[in-house]
Design a protein around this motif. Structure first.
Motif, mmCIF file in Angstrom:
data_model
loop_
_atom_site.group_PDB
_atom_site.id
_atom_site.type_symbol
_atom_site.label_atom_id
_atom_site.label_comp_id
_atom_site.label_asym_id
_atom_site.label_seq_id
_atom_site.Cartn_x
_atom_site.Cartn_y
_atom_site.Cartn_z
ATOM 1 N N VAL A 122 -31.604 1.408 16.882
ATOM 2 C CA VAL A 122 -30.932 2.241 15.867
ATOM 3 C C VAL A 122 -30.150 3.290 16.678
ATOM 4 O O VAL A 122 -30.713 3.544 17.846
ATOM 5 C CB VAL A 122 -32.115 2.806 15.038
ATOM 6 N N HIS A 123 -29.325 4.107 16.106
ATOM 7 C CA HIS A 123 -28.844 5.226 16.499
ATOM 8 C C HIS A 123 -30.018 6.202 16.907
ATOM 9 O O HIS A 123 -30.634 6.531 16.087
ATOM 10 C CB HIS A 123 -27.572 5.698 15.880
ATOM 11 N N PRO A 124 -29.735 7.238 17.818
ATOM 12 C CA PRO A 124 -30.645 8.446 17.865
ATOM 13 C C PRO A 124 -30.643 9.385 16.542
ATOM 14 O O PRO A 124 -31.745 9.906 16.581
ATOM 15 C CB PRO A 124 -29.921 8.938 18.988
ATOM 16 N N ASP A 125 -29.586 9.366 15.895
ATOM 17 C CA ASP A 125 -29.689 10.101 14.432
ATOM 18 C C ASP A 125 -30.348 9.268 13.291
ATOM 19 O O ASP A 125 -30.646 10.129 12.356
ATOM 20 C CB ASP A 125 -28.276 10.483 14.281
ATOM 21 N N HIS A 126 -30.664 8.340 13.624
ATOM 22 C CA HIS A 126 -31.265 7.426 12.511
ATOM 23 C C HIS A 126 -32.727 8.003 12.475
ATOM 24 O O HIS A 126 -33.386 8.232 13.284
ATOM 25 C CB HIS A 126 -31.219 6.000 12.733
ATOM 26 N N PRO A 127 -33.065 8.003 11.097
ATOM 27 C CA PRO A 127 -34.614 8.678 10.922
ATOM 28 C C PRO A 127 -35.623 7.614 11.738
ATOM 29 O O PRO A 127 -36.575 8.334 12.132
ATOM 30 C CB PRO A 127 -34.734 8.421 9.484
ATOM 31 N N LEU A 128 -35.612 6.407 12.026
ATOM 32 C CA LEU A 128 -36.211 5.839 12.596
ATOM 33 C C LEU A 128 -36.536 5.923 14.266
ATOM 34 O O LEU A 128 -37.274 5.265 14.763
ATOM 35 C CB LEU A 128 -35.969 4.107 12.168
ATOM 36 N N SER A 129 -35.634 6.621 14.709
ATOM 37 C CA SER A 129 -35.482 6.896 16.025
ATOM 38 C C SER A 129 -36.575 7.840 16.594
ATOM 39 O O SER A 129 -36.909 7.956 17.791
ATOM 40 C CB SER A 129 -34.094 7.512 16.494
ATOM 41 N N GLN A 130 -36.977 8.372 15.531
ATOM 42 C CA GLN A 130 -38.082 9.390 15.838
ATOM 43 C C GLN A 130 -39.257 9.252 16.624
ATOM 44 O O GLN A 130 -40.128 9.835 17.261
ATOM 45 C CB GLN A 130 -38.571 10.143 14.392
ATOM 46 N N GLN A 131 -39.628 7.445 16.568
ATOM 47 C CA GLN A 131 -40.682 7.037 17.136
ATOM 48 C C GLN A 131 -40.364 5.600 17.753
ATOM 49 O O GLN A 131 -39.617 5.141 16.971
ATOM 50 C CB GLN A 131 -42.145 7.032 16.359
ATOM 51 N N ARG A 132 -40.926 5.061 18.643
ATOM 52 C CA ARG A 132 -40.380 3.941 19.141
ATOM 53 C C ARG A 132 -41.153 2.557 18.470
ATOM 54 O O ARG A 132 -40.710 1.684 18.269
ATOM 55 C CB ARG A 132 -40.831 3.618 20.625
ATOM 56 N N VAL A 154 -24.691 0.142 13.362
ATOM 57 C CA VAL A 154 -25.625 0.819 14.141
ATOM 58 C C VAL A 154 -25.157 2.230 15.038
ATOM 59 O O VAL A 154 -25.833 2.951 15.014
ATOM 60 C CB VAL A 154 -26.390 -0.386 14.929
ATOM 61 N N ASN A 155 -24.008 2.043 15.652
ATOM 62 C CA ASN A 155 -23.530 2.914 16.501
ATOM 63 C C ASN A 155 -23.550 4.357 15.698
ATOM 64 O O ASN A 155 -23.435 5.478 15.929
ATOM 65 C CB ASN A 155 -22.302 2.694 17.309
ATOM 66 N N SER A 156 -22.957 4.083 14.106
ATOM 67 C CA SER A 156 -22.734 4.992 13.385
ATOM 68 C C SER A 156 -23.972 5.846 12.713
ATOM 69 O O SER A 156 -23.977 6.491 11.980
ATOM 70 C CB SER A 156 -21.794 4.650 12.357
ATOM 71 N N GLY A 157 -25.050 4.818 13.233
ATOM 72 C CA GLY A 157 -26.175 5.468 12.638
ATOM 73 C C GLY A 157 -26.457 5.194 11.240
ATOM 74 O O GLY A 157 -27.502 5.686 10.245
ATOM 75 N N LEU A 158 -25.900 4.114 10.494
ATOM 76 C CA LEU A 158 -26.055 3.707 9.129
ATOM 77 C C LEU A 158 -27.068 2.564 8.929
ATOM 78 O O LEU A 158 -27.443 2.150 7.825
ATOM 79 C CB LEU A 158 -24.559 3.177 8.776
ATOM 80 N N ALA A 159 -27.366 1.752 9.871
ATOM 81 C CA ALA A 159 -28.068 0.706 9.919
ATOM 82 C C ALA A 159 -29.025 0.392 10.996
ATOM 83 O O ALA A 159 -28.896 1.131 12.258
ATOM 84 C CB ALA A 159 -27.413 -0.333 9.565
ATOM 85 N N ALA A 160 -30.054 -0.496 10.999
ATOM 86 C CA ALA A 160 -30.849 -0.939 12.240
ATOM 87 C C ALA A 160 -30.447 -2.405 12.465
ATOM 88 O O ALA A 160 -30.139 -3.174 11.313
ATOM 89 C CB ALA A 160 -32.360 -0.686 11.819
ATOM 90 N N GLY A 161 -30.485 -2.848 13.345
ATOM 91 C CA GLY A 161 -30.237 -4.193 13.845
ATOM 92 C C GLY A 161 -30.657 -4.770 15.003
ATOM 93 O O GLY A 161 -31.003 -4.236 15.912
ATOM 94 N N PHE A 162 -30.557 -6.407 14.999
ATOM 95 C CA PHE A 162 -31.255 -7.063 16.214
ATOM 96 C C PHE A 162 -30.249 -7.366 17.008
ATOM 97 O O PHE A 162 -29.247 -8.093 16.487
ATOM 98 C CB PHE A 162 -31.963 -8.306 15.615
ATOM 99 N N LEU A 165 -27.521 6.073 23.931
ATOM 100 C CA LEU A 165 -26.690 6.106 22.483
ATOM 101 C C LEU A 165 -27.460 5.133 21.447
ATOM 102 O O LEU A 165 -27.095 5.122 20.257
ATOM 103 C CB LEU A 165 -25.429 5.610 22.864
ATOM 104 N N LEU A 166 -28.251 4.237 22.095
ATOM 105 C CA LEU A 166 -28.971 3.488 21.059
ATOM 106 C C LEU A 166 -30.402 3.562 21.439
ATOM 107 O O LEU A 166 -30.602 3.426 22.740
ATOM 108 C CB LEU A 166 -28.763 1.994 21.002
ATOM 109 N N VAL A 167 -31.589 3.537 20.511
ATOM 110 C CA VAL A 167 -32.856 3.552 20.657
ATOM 111 C C VAL A 167 -33.470 2.345 20.429
ATOM 112 O O VAL A 167 -33.181 1.614 19.135
ATOM 113 C CB VAL A 167 -33.580 4.754 19.879
ATOM 114 N N PRO A 168 -34.258 1.433 21.190
ATOM 115 C CA PRO A 168 -34.943 0.201 20.768
ATOM 116 C C PRO A 168 -36.237 0.666 20.296
ATOM 117 O O PRO A 168 -36.890 1.618 20.622
ATOM 118 C CB PRO A 168 -35.253 -0.046 22.486
ATOM 119 N N LEU A 169 -36.667 -0.168 18.999
ATOM 120 C CA LEU A 169 -37.719 -0.045 18.577
ATOM 121 C C LEU A 169 -38.754 -1.348 18.510
ATOM 122 O O LEU A 169 -38.308 -2.476 18.866
ATOM 123 C CB LEU A 169 -37.347 0.141 16.967
#
Length: 316
Positions: free
Chosen positions: A172-182, A231-239, A253-257
């Protein structure tokens, strides 16, 4: 019919100025070189030299000389081309690849290949798995980079030269809510993911991903470039295959989950040729070595399926 040894004798006599000197330079007897010129003159319908203490071209010989030299030059070029092709330094390289493998793997490998072998004519195609298989069977390309093993009629008709196993990353993008934890539980991830992408990296989507998609609030089935943009726009999560987004991961610029209970995901691809081809050409062998080196530098697990020469390149 004019033969090559006649042209060689004719051109050498012109350069040396005499039959005897030309015969000595060619390592043949004077009667032999005279016989070759007589045979040439019979084919041309008249003498090419005036005989005497000195040798001069006749008008027929003067008009024929540039064509003889051109023919010998073309023959020499052909011999050199054949030798270079046998060593993989000249000829043609024709490869088709999955779109997801062109950006980093094919681009880097072909770039170094073109620099090292400027005399080789390169033709590269990109497309989906099925298009690459079709181009192999139609003879459009010699090598293909495909999903492996191919789950279609071509499975028994292609053989892998290299097998590559690459990890799949949920990002996900660093601005995505899910980026707050891995690391997330499945329930918390699905609750915090307004849009999950259905990416087309596999011939058949793994069961674990299908189950995740079924439980997601919203799923979009999109092509590669659209998925990266979302994903780069912070609108989605993807594999994604890790190779495809490694620069963004390295730059933050992207965060792995990670999802608890989700097994590690991998995609297997291969560099293949038709099984009916008896050998891999020297040109294809050089390219295969480069693909293996580039893949290793991209942290892709590489397995060679057939014995090959050691790679010639130390810097990729």
């Amino acid at each position: 019919m004019v033969e090559t040894d006649q042209l060689v004798a004719f051109e050498r006599i012109v350069r040396e100025g005499s039959f005897s000197k030309a015969a000595f330079a060619l390592g043949i007897s004077q009667p032999t070189i005279s016989a070759r010129i007589q045979a040439l003159e019979k084919s041309l319908g008249g003498p090419v030299f005036t005989r005497g203490r000195t040798v001069h071209l006749t008008e027929r010989g003067t008009s024929f000389l540039p064509f003889a030299r051109r023919a010998l030059a073309v023959l020499n070029d052909g011999l050199n081309a054949a030798k270079l092709a046998a060593s993989g330094e000249q000829g043609a390289l024709r490869v088709a690849a999955l779109r997801s493998l062109t950006v980093h793997l094919l681009a880097r490998a072909s770039g170094v290949f073109m620099e090292r072998f400027p005399e080789v004519q390169c033709t590269l195609f990109e497309g989906d798995h099925w298009m690459v298989i079709e181009q192999l069977h139609d003879g459009v390309v010699e090598l293909g980079l495909i999903c492996y093993p191919p789950l279609d009629y071509g499975v028994a008709e292609v053989k892998p030269l290299l097998r590559m196993v690459e990890p799949i990353v949920l990002a996900v993008h660093p601005d995505h809510p899910l980026s707050q934890q891995r690391s997330w539980t499945r329930e918390d991830f699905l609750a915090g993911c307004p849009l999950l992408l259905q990416q087309r990296w596999w011939q058949v989507t793994p069961l674990a991903i299908n189950r995740l998609n079924e439980q997601a609030r919203k799923v979009a089935d999109v092509p590669m470039e659209v998925g990266k943009h979302l994903v780069n726009s912070g609108l989605a999560a993807g594999f994604f295959p890790k190779m495809l987004i490694q620069p963004e991961l390295d730059a933050g610029l992207l965060v792995p989950l990670e999802l608890e209970g989700l097994p590690p995901m991998h995609r297997e691809t291969a560099l293949v040729q038709l099984a009916r081809r008896p050998h891999i050409s020297p040109i294809a062998r050089h390219f295969m070595d480069l693909v293996a080196k580039v893949a290793s530098k991209l942290d892709i697990e590489v397995h060679r399926e057939h014995s090959t020469e050691h790679a010639r390149f130390d810097d990729v």
